[in-house]
Structures are given as C-alpha cells and as structure tokens.
Design a protein around this motif. Structure first.
Motif: not given
Ligand code: FAD
Length: 522
Positions: A184-185, A255-257, A379-381
């Motif tokens: 991921n990521r 693309f979660q991060d 979350h990453i923001q």
C-alpha cells in the motif's frame, strides 16, 4: 414520566437496546448545550453537523413511538451546565429514575458521575448503560489496556481479527498475511489523478442552526456553509458508506497516505477526501456502528465482480477494527493524566497562521485551508503535515490539541487526544507509537505533489529559501538525541547526522533557529 433518559450528541445509536421497547413512562432528552458547544472553539460545520444529527435522531425516535424532548440552545442557554439542566428536568417531570449511557469523554463521564452522587439526586435512582457501539465494551477495555503501558497496535489488531473472526480463514488471516502495508501507500502520480472519484456531498439546510449559534454568541472557526456536506442521519450515512464501497475502497490502501494539491485549484471539494471514506463523523456520532461498516465493506469485497484486491480491504478494516478500538483503549487506560502529558517539554505557541492557512509552505497551506473549509483532513495530512510541523517546531501540545479538537468534524476527545498528543506529538513518550512521526520535506515530496508548487525548495536545507521542514527535522532530532538515540529505529538517522561535518551541522541548526525565530512569517 417516571424515568428520564439522557442521550448525548455522540450517542445517536438507533440500534441501542433502549429503543427495543416503547414505554410512555420514559422521557428521552436530547439537548443542545452551551457547555458542549463552547468548551473548545469548534468548527462551525462541526456544531451544525452535531445539532442537525441530534435533531434528526430525536425525530426518528419520535416516529418510532418514543417520548422525546428535544431542547435547542434557546431552551437550555439559561442553565449554566448539564447538571443544572438535568436537575430542573428531573423535578419538572417528577422523574424518580435517571439513566444515561456512559459518555466517551472523560470530562462528561466525571460530570455525570458527580451529578449522580450529589445531594440533589438523593431521591432519584440512577442507572448507567454501555453505549453498545464499540467492539470492546467499557469493561473489556479496562481488562485489555493498562495505564502507562506501551501497547502495540499490530498485536492488538491481530487479536481482534481472531476474536471477532474478521477476514479470517479458520485460524489464519485471509490471504495468508496480516498486513499488506508494504503493497500500500503509493504516491498519486499525475496519471492516477483521474482515478479520484467525485465526492458524495450532501446539502443539508442548516440555516436555523447557524442562526442559533450566532444568537447565542458561540465562538466558532472555519467556513460557514448553509448547505452542510456531512451526513446527518442514518440514511445519508449509509449512502456515504455505499458510495465509499463502490468508489473509494478499491484504491483505499494503495493511496491512503497520498496527498495532492493538483485537483483543488478551483474547488477544494474535488480533492479533499481522495479515496478515504469520510465516515468518521457518522461513526463517532454513532449513527453507524463499526460492525456495520466492516461487515458492509467485507460483504462488498466478497460479492463484487471482478474481485478487488484484499490489500485495499484489509487496510480499511485495520483502521476501524484496529486503530479506532486501540486508540480508545489507550485513552481510557491513561486518563486523566494523558491530557496534560508533555514528554518532550514542548512550549512554543501555535503559529497564528494555523487559524488562517496563510503560510508560504504549500503543504501546510493546503492542509490548513482545507481543514478550515471542510472541517476535514485525511489521516496523513493530520499526522505528517500539520502534526509533523508542530512536532518539529516544539509546539505546546495543549495548543495543538486545542486546534485539532476544534477543527475536525470527527473530533471527540477519546479519539483526538491519543492521536494528537500520542501518535503525532509523542508527548506520551511512546505509549501509542514506538517512535515519533518526524519527517523532513523529503517525505512530503515522496507522498504528495505539493512541493513542486511551493515557495520553498525541498531539495535545499540551509539556504534562505530551503524548505523549513528540512532544517527543523534535524534540529528536532538533534535536540532530542538523548531520548531518541536508544531506539534502534533511530539508529540510521543519528548515523547520518554524525557523518555530517561540524560546519554542516552548524549551518543546519542556524537555519532551523532562523525558521523558529521567524515562525509567524513562514
Ligand atoms: P478513513 O481513512 O476512511 O478511515 C476509516 C475510519 O477508520 C475512520 O473513519 C476512523 O473511524 C478510523 N480511523 C482511521 N485512523 C484512525 C486513527 N488513527 N484513530 C482512530 N480511528 C481511526 N479521528 C477521529 O475520528 N477523530 C479525531 O479527532 C481524530 N484526530 C486525529 C488527530 C491526528 C493528529 C491524527 C494523526 C489523526 C486523527 N484521527 C482522528 C484519525 C484519522 O485521521 C481520522 O479518523 C480520519 O482521517 C477520518 O477520516 P475518514 O473517515 O475519511 O477515514
């Protein structure tokens, strides 16, 4: 009415066992309260979302035949606190029994417990119920988590998978692995931008609520919106869940991060949620249960053709079954000390541009402006843009908490505090995370397209136009060397720092000092 039952604004759970039977002797009370609307300066959309969702919940209960008293700010403003209001209502309705569900915030739990023990309550019986929302009951989290202990999310999450038999194949994790993080990521490349779905936005008319907020002089932050985009009833929350299953889930983990500023040139709405579910408000107000969200997502995964990749689904399940329950356990095991811990002795005031977005650092401008406009950042923001800046700059965690508690649509202390003070600011000395999430501009460059449109140069460290995060990162690691060097995960960093010449180190620390001196102007 002989019994009065209080429903707090984040207890909008229609499936609670309270509502299985109708009983005209029970009066349900839902109240907009000044104390809740002003204990921190909330985003105006957050207040609107809670009040609208509470009113809709009252309507749902009424339609199901329950006796409900909905009190607006106009009705409650003359009462100094929730206990005062309750005393009045108990007397007015001559109730002999007071019942409530355990609040998820320490502050409210204490307030109600004290109220029940007060002299005024001598003649009134009280009963406290579980909210029946989380996977782990209140009793269980106290058995699972201990004060001060460095629990680890991954171990907890695996136990939860086994215990609730989620994404399991007998005794083994479905697909043979517990964790697909390595797959991921990814960054969102220019070519991937077309994959970003149009977000599903609602248009709830909140003009009456806005008028009430103004009438009572409640201080708020953020952009007002007459038509609230957030879900404020179970139907809208379910639509958002379904929309996520069809549009976000297939790329969620990958693309979660990732972060982008390229889609929002004219309209922030196109880019703000990316592949995230934006279900946190629906979950935290308890309109949706975590069990329902997870089973819907897994059902979608099992029935959808062609089948989507397990890594995306596991990544999402991990957030709710793992992180959300874990964070709650940390909160209850460590309150009330947790809300004042400051392990790194950070004391700097929060720069005033956190309230306006007016900074030349493009990543921060994007994350803050979006938070002010939409009451949301993913979350990453939160962790790696705003949180990372505060960590590196040594901002007082009280002020950091205050900002996060106010600005986000989903901010309730049980979930905000361990994420901010713990995970992001490392003020708990590693109870939540094994290492501080500190990063230089290089991380932002790797995970976003912000840097190419920035005033500062991400590839430089000591020049006047160098990305401030670069020097601040080294300054932070240098400052905390005594505390951090023992952690093997920091070994590489200190090896790199040690290899720099004395002059290089000096120049970096000077640039960091200049950035900190001029923090308001960054
Ligand atoms: P998705 O990315 O779609 O994830 C799905 C769900 O997983 C979320 O809705 C949420 O319920 C849960 N989840 C994911 N990560 C976490 C986490 N770290 N802790 C708890 N639940 C998680 N979350 C809040 O709900 N309220 C807060 O006040 C809050 N404050 C935060 C502050 C900081 C500094 C950080 C780093 C994180 C914070 N989070 C908070 C966690 C997370 O960022 C949000 O839950 C998430 O961004 C909400 O957006 P989403 O619903 O689109 O999430």
């Amino acid at each position: 009415h002989s019994r009065l039952r209080l429903i707090l604004g984040d207890q909008l759970n229609t499936s609670h066992s309270w509502y299985r039977q109708k009983d005209d002797n029970i009066l349900y009370v839902i109240a907009e309260l000044l104390q809740e609307a002003s204990y921190v300066c909330h985003h105006v959309q957050k207040l609107c979302a809670f009040f609208a969702a509470m009113a809709n919940f009252a309507e749902t209960l009424r339609n199901a035949g329950h006796q409900v008293l909905y009190l607006t700010l106009d009705d409650t403003a003359s009462f100094a606190s929730l206990p005062e209001l309750l005393s009045h209502l108990l007397e007015k309705h001559q109730a002999t029994q007071f019942e409530y569900q355990l609040p998820d915030e320490y502050r409210l739990r204490e307030q109600l417990a004290q109220f029940c023990q007060s002299a005024a309550m001598k003649a009134v019986g009280t009963t406290v119920y579980d909210t029946e929302h989380f996977y782990l009951s209140d009793e269980e989290i106290h058995r699972t988590f201990s004060r001060g202990k460095r629990h680890r999310m991954e171990a907890f999450y695996r136990k939860m998978r086994v215990r609730f038999h989620i994404l399991m194949d007998g005794e083994e994790p479905e697909g043979g692995r517990w964790n697909y993080d390595a797959q991921n990521r990814n960054k969102l490349k220019a070519d991937d931008l077309k994959l970003v779905p149009e977000p599903l936005l609602f248009a709830n008319d909140v003009r009456d609520i806005l008028a009430r907020i103004k009438r009572h002089g409640i201080q708020t932050i953020g952009k007002e919106s007459l038509h609230l985009i957030w879900p404020v009833n179970v139907q809208q929350a379910s639509e958002l869940l379904s929309y996520f299953c069809h549009n976000g889930l297939k790329h969620f983990g990958r693309f979660q991060d990732a972060m982008t500023g390229k889609l929002g040139a004219t309209d922030m709405k196109r880019q703000f949620g990316l592949f995230h579910s934006r279900l946190s408000f629906a979950l935290n107000s308890k309109m949706l249960s975590p069990q329902h969200v997870i089973s819907t997502v897994i059902e979608h995964y099992h029935t959808r053709k062609p089948r989507m990749d397990l890594a995306q689904v596991e990544g999402f399940v991990r957030q709710i079954l793992g992180w959300r329950e874990f964070i709650r356990g940390i909160y209850w095991a460590n309150m009330p000390e947790y809300e004042s811990c400051n392990g790194l002795d950070a004391t700097r005031p929060l720069p005033s541009w956190f309230w306006t977005g007016e900074t030349r650092m493009h990543c921060l401008r994007q994350a803050i402006t979006q938070s002010l406009d939409m009451a949301y950042a993913h979350h990453i923001q939160r962790l790696m843009i705003t949180g990372n800046f505060c960590l590196l700059a040594g901002v007082d965690p009280d002020q950091v908490d205050n900002w996060y508690m106010g600005i986000y649509i989903d901010a309730i202390q049980w979930v905000e505090l361990p994420n901010t003070r713990g995970m992001s600011q490392f003020a708990d000395n590693g109870i939540v995370g094994s290492k501080a999430y500190a990063a230089s501009g290089n991380y932002v460059k790797k995970m976003s397209d912000y840097c190419s449109d920035c005033h500062y140069r991400v590839t430089e460290t000591t020049t006047p136009n160098a990305c401030p995060l670069n020097a601040l990162y080294w300054h932070f690691m240098h400052d905390n060397q005594t505390a951090f060097a023992a952690n093997p995960r920091n070994k590489m960093v200190y090896a790199v720092w040690g290899k720099k010449s004395e002059d290089q180190r000096q120049a970096i620390l000077e640039r960091a000092a200049a950035c900190l001196d001029d923090i308001e102007e960054l």
